[in-house]
Design an enzyme around this catalytic site. Structure first.
Site, PDB file in Angstrom:
ATOM      1  N   HIS A 191      41.030  -4.556   8.470  1.00 44.31           N
ATOM      2  CA  HIS A 191      39.642  -5.376   8.853  1.00 44.31           C
ATOM      3  C   HIS A 191      39.762  -6.816   8.284  1.00 44.31           C
ATOM      4  O   HIS A 191      39.467  -7.522   9.052  1.00 44.31           O
ATOM      5  CB  HIS A 191      38.530  -4.642   7.943  1.00 44.31           C
ATOM      6  CG  HIS A 191      38.165  -3.236   8.635  1.00 44.31           C
ATOM      7  ND1 HIS A 191      36.787  -2.934   9.197  1.00 44.31           N
ATOM      8  CD2 HIS A 191      38.999  -2.163   8.864  1.00 44.31           C
ATOM      9  CE1 HIS A 191      36.855  -1.720   9.535  1.00 44.31           C
ATOM     10  NE2 HIS A 191      38.153  -1.037   9.482  1.00 44.31           N
ATOM     11  N   ARG A 211      -8.886   0.275  12.442  1.00 42.27           N
ATOM     12  CA  ARG A 211      -7.814   1.066  12.701  1.00 42.27           C
ATOM     13  C   ARG A 211      -8.262   2.491  12.444  1.00 42.27           C
ATOM     14  O   ARG A 211      -8.733   2.526  11.286  1.00 42.27           O
ATOM     15  CB  ARG A 211      -6.442   0.823  12.164  1.00 42.27           C
ATOM     16  CG  ARG A 211      -5.676   1.742  12.608  1.00 42.27           C
ATOM     17  CD  ARG A 211      -4.356   1.720  11.646  1.00 42.27           C
ATOM     18  NE  ARG A 211      -4.456   1.772  10.169  1.00 42.27           N
ATOM     19  CZ  ARG A 211      -3.792   1.436   9.224  1.00 42.27           C
ATOM     20  NH1 ARG A 211      -2.750   0.768   9.378  1.00 42.27           N
ATOM     21  NH2 ARG A 211      -4.024   1.658   8.158  1.00 42.27           N
ATOM     22  N   HIS A 266      -6.780  -0.480   3.037  1.00 45.66           N
ATOM     23  CA  HIS A 266      -6.810   1.099   3.577  1.00 45.66           C
ATOM     24  C   HIS A 266      -8.197   1.825   2.964  1.00 45.66           C
ATOM     25  O   HIS A 266      -8.525   1.487   1.940  1.00 45.66           O
ATOM     26  CB  HIS A 266      -5.593   1.893   2.561  1.00 45.66           C
ATOM     27  CG  HIS A 266      -4.996   3.142   3.515  1.00 45.66           C
ATOM     28  ND1 HIS A 266      -5.060   2.980   5.059  1.00 45.66           N
ATOM     29  CD2 HIS A 266      -4.745   4.173   3.088  1.00 45.66           C
ATOM     30  CE1 HIS A 266      -4.300   4.284   5.346  1.00 45.66           C
ATOM     31  NE2 HIS A 266      -4.284   5.121   4.017  1.00 45.66           N
ATOM     32  N   HIS A 286       3.026   5.063  12.660  1.00 47.20           N
ATOM     33  CA  HIS A 286       3.394   5.165  11.197  1.00 47.20           C
ATOM     34  C   HIS A 286       4.296   6.527  11.068  1.00 47.20           C
ATOM     35  O   HIS A 286       4.185   7.515  10.910  1.00 47.20           O
ATOM     36  CB  HIS A 286       2.249   5.709  10.318  1.00 47.20           C
ATOM     37  CG  HIS A 286       2.363   5.609   8.770  1.00 47.20           C
ATOM     38  ND1 HIS A 286       2.236   4.116   8.045  1.00 47.20           N
ATOM     39  CD2 HIS A 286       2.646   6.469   7.703  1.00 47.20           C
ATOM     40  CE1 HIS A 286       2.491   4.399   6.889  1.00 47.20           C
ATOM     41  NE2 HIS A 286       2.511   5.637   6.622  1.00 47.20           N
ATOM     42  N   ARG A 334       1.039  -1.322   0.018  1.00 45.73           N
ATOM     43  CA  ARG A 334      -0.203  -0.057   0.005  1.00 45.73           C
ATOM     44  C   ARG A 334       0.908   1.349   0.019  1.00 45.73           C
ATOM     45  O   ARG A 334       1.102   1.804  -0.973  1.00 45.73           O
ATOM     46  CB  ARG A 334      -0.958  -0.080   1.113  1.00 45.73           C
ATOM     47  CG  ARG A 334      -2.139   1.057   1.162  1.00 45.73           C
ATOM     48  CD  ARG A 334      -1.947   2.318   1.520  1.00 45.73           C
ATOM     49  NE  ARG A 334      -1.446   2.570   3.001  1.00 45.73           N
ATOM     50  CZ  ARG A 334      -0.840   3.672   3.424  1.00 45.73           C
ATOM     51  NH1 ARG A 334      -0.547   4.843   2.723  1.00 45.73           N
ATOM     52  NH2 ARG A 334      -0.532   3.573   4.585  1.00 45.73           N
ATOM     53  N   GLU A 335       1.631   1.396   1.198  1.00 45.19           N
ATOM     54  CA  GLU A 335       2.431   2.660   1.318  1.00 45.19           C
ATOM     55  C   GLU A 335       3.676   2.478   0.035  1.00 45.19           C
ATOM     56  O   GLU A 335       3.705   3.633  -0.510  1.00 45.19           O
ATOM     57  CB  GLU A 335       3.223   2.714   2.519  1.00 45.19           C
ATOM     58  CG  GLU A 335       4.148   3.914   2.730  1.00 45.19           C
ATOM     59  CD  GLU A 335       3.489   5.311   2.883  1.00 45.19           C
ATOM     60  OE1 GLU A 335       3.915   6.180   2.077  1.00 45.19           O
ATOM     61  OE2 GLU A 335       2.559   5.660   3.624  1.00 45.19           O
ATOM     62  N   HIS A 341       7.238   8.424   9.008  1.00 46.23           N
ATOM     63  CA  HIS A 341       7.744   8.744   7.534  1.00 46.23           C
ATOM     64  C   HIS A 341       9.221   9.279   7.783  1.00 46.23           C
ATOM     65  O   HIS A 341       9.491   9.636   8.953  1.00 46.23           O
ATOM     66  CB  HIS A 341       6.993  10.084   6.911  1.00 46.23           C
ATOM     67  CG  HIS A 341       6.018   9.307   6.088  1.00 46.23           C
ATOM     68  ND1 HIS A 341       6.061   8.893   4.798  1.00 46.23           N
ATOM     69  CD2 HIS A 341       4.490   8.697   6.530  1.00 46.23           C
ATOM     70  CE1 HIS A 341       4.987   8.567   4.392  1.00 46.23           C
ATOM     71  NE2 HIS A 341       4.149   8.382   5.339  1.00 46.23           N
ATOM     72  N   THR A 371       2.877  11.922   9.579  1.00 43.65           N
ATOM     73  CA  THR A 371       2.561  11.792   7.752  1.00 43.65           C
ATOM     74  C   THR A 371       3.780  12.623   7.210  1.00 43.65           C
ATOM     75  O   THR A 371       3.842  12.519   6.062  1.00 43.65           O
ATOM     76  CB  THR A 371       1.362  12.664   7.676  1.00 43.65           C
ATOM     77  OG1 THR A 371       0.287  11.450   8.424  1.00 43.65           O
ATOM     78  CG2 THR A 371       0.790  12.558   6.214  1.00 43.65           C
TER      79      THR A 371
END
Length: 406
Positions: free
Chosen positions: A297, A132, A70, A202, A10-11, A204, A166
């Protein structure tokens, strides 16, 4: 135990240029389910009919995770989501003053009434539905308005309240601008009303603080954290799935049930079909994440990887490696030769030194050096040169003898 909601479908698909077919969405969802993700947010069916088809297919795939959709705060959108056979519904509606005035042309009371109406309707349609409510731009809205909307949403049937950063506005350590402040305040104020929903966050990544804010929220008592694969999403995206799981794993007293060995294949799949390359330096899953380069290393990790690693790559099903180039030392060449099955050369100090010199010359031209492909070619060229030089020497010797005795 903290729950993880993955919103790659979705996002993540809100990333410009990203499109996942229904078939690929199902494959991604199956990988997420293998890992042990609690909730898979599969999309917004009101956006496109194909998205609805994909959500329905995932919802009917028999996965252990909750499958969610959503939805705008509209009854027709809720119906489209419920028609997909979901068991998780995310309803969003902002109560920020600017948004209400400039976008919705509503007062706060009217907005809260709409939130109550839509959530009540959804609850009546499906009694076991996990609901939600998200007040968009939570952290830039008056906290008293958020509490008012959240309390009505829970009374109407919401199980979860999501704190949406957001615009990536929050920052850890700030007294009132940290996401932990919103988590604690919302939990405390709702508890005073005898309301105890789960609190989701949520975050961002506009300021590069999404992961830090998510961990800050976890410490403050958040119940659910949103993520995506590679952190993809609107603008700078949200919290990266692999980074969050690795950090939370370190925080738990007991080993969590997540199976992180699926992460690499999941990231490769999403990268391929989103057409977004995984940066080499990406933590956990990047090509260089467990690759050692500098001579100091490499020499150290050859004895004990923990000397230059705080993570064990085996937890995601891979092994450490090393690279060759300008920073390489003698030990790196020996290890590389053994890796390709040329241990006999590794014992020859003079040859190893000459190969190291050749490696550095190649590196100066800006060319990458692949141990499995390039090193054998370098050895072959070196051996060929040795033969040629040897033949030249032999010819010269014969010529010199004839000249002396001529």
């Amino acid at each position: 135990m903290i729950q993880i909601l993955d919103s790659t479908l979705r996002e993540g698909e809100q990333t410009p240029g990203v499109y996942f077919s229904p078939e690929i969405k199902l494959a991604i969802a199956q990988f997420l389910d293998h890992i042990g993700i609690d909730i898979i947010e599969a999309g917004n069916p009101a956006v496109d009919r194909e998205i609805a088809v994909a959500i329905t297919r995932i919802a009917n795939a028999g996965l252990k995770a909750k499958i969610g959709a959503h939805s705008r705060c509209r009854i027709d959108d809720v119906n489209k989501a419920l028609d997909c056979g979901i068991n998780f519904l995310g309803i969003f509606f902002s109560v920020s003053q600017k948004r209400l005035q400039q976008d919705y042309n509503l007062c706060l009371e009217a907005a809260i009434a709409r939130i109550a109406e839509v959530i009540t309707y959804a609850r009546k349609q499906q009694s076991d539905l996990l609901i939600r409510y998200t007040p968009e731009d939570t952290v830039r809205s008056p906290i008293e308005d958020i509490i008012a909307a959240a309390s009505v949403a829970v009374q109407a049937g919401a199980n979860i309240i999501s704190i949406a950063d957001t615009t990536g506005y929050t920052t850890p350590f700030h007294e009132t601008r940290s996401i932990s402040y919103y988590v604690k305040t919302l939990k405390t104020e709702l508890a005073k009303l005898n309301l105890h929903p789960k609190i989701e966050v949520h975050c961002h990544n506009d300021r590069g603080l999404a992961l830090a804010n998510a961990l800050d929220a976890y410490k403050a008592g958040a119940d659910i954290i949103d993520v995506t694969v590679m952190g993809i999403g609107e603008r700078a995206g949200i919290v990266d799935l692999a980074e969050l799981l690795i950090n939370l794993t370190d925080m738990f007293a007991e080993k969590p049930a997540w199976d992180l060995t699926y992460l690499k294949k999941l990231y490769d799949l999403v990268s391929e079909h989103s057409h977004i390359p995984i940066p080499p330096h990406h933590p956990i899953v990047g090509k260089n994440a467990f690759t050692h380069y500098a001579g100091v290393h490499v020499k150290a990790v050859a004895k004990n990887e923990e000397l230059y690693q705080s993570l064990n790559p085996e937890i995601i099903g891979i092994k450490s490696s090393f690279a060759l180039g300008m920073q390489s030392g003698y030990t790196a060449i020996q290890l590389a030769l053994k890796q390709i099955g040329r241990s006999e050369i590794a014992e020859n100090q003079a040859v190893v030194s000459k190969i190291l010199h050749e490696i550095k010359e190649i590196a100066r031209r800006g060319n990458p050096i692949d141990i499995e492909k390039e090193l054998p070619a370098i050895i072959e060229r070196f051996c060929l040169n040795q033969i040629i030089n040897s033949e030249i020497c032999s010819i010269y010797s014969v010529f010199h003898v004839h000249e002396v005795h001529g």
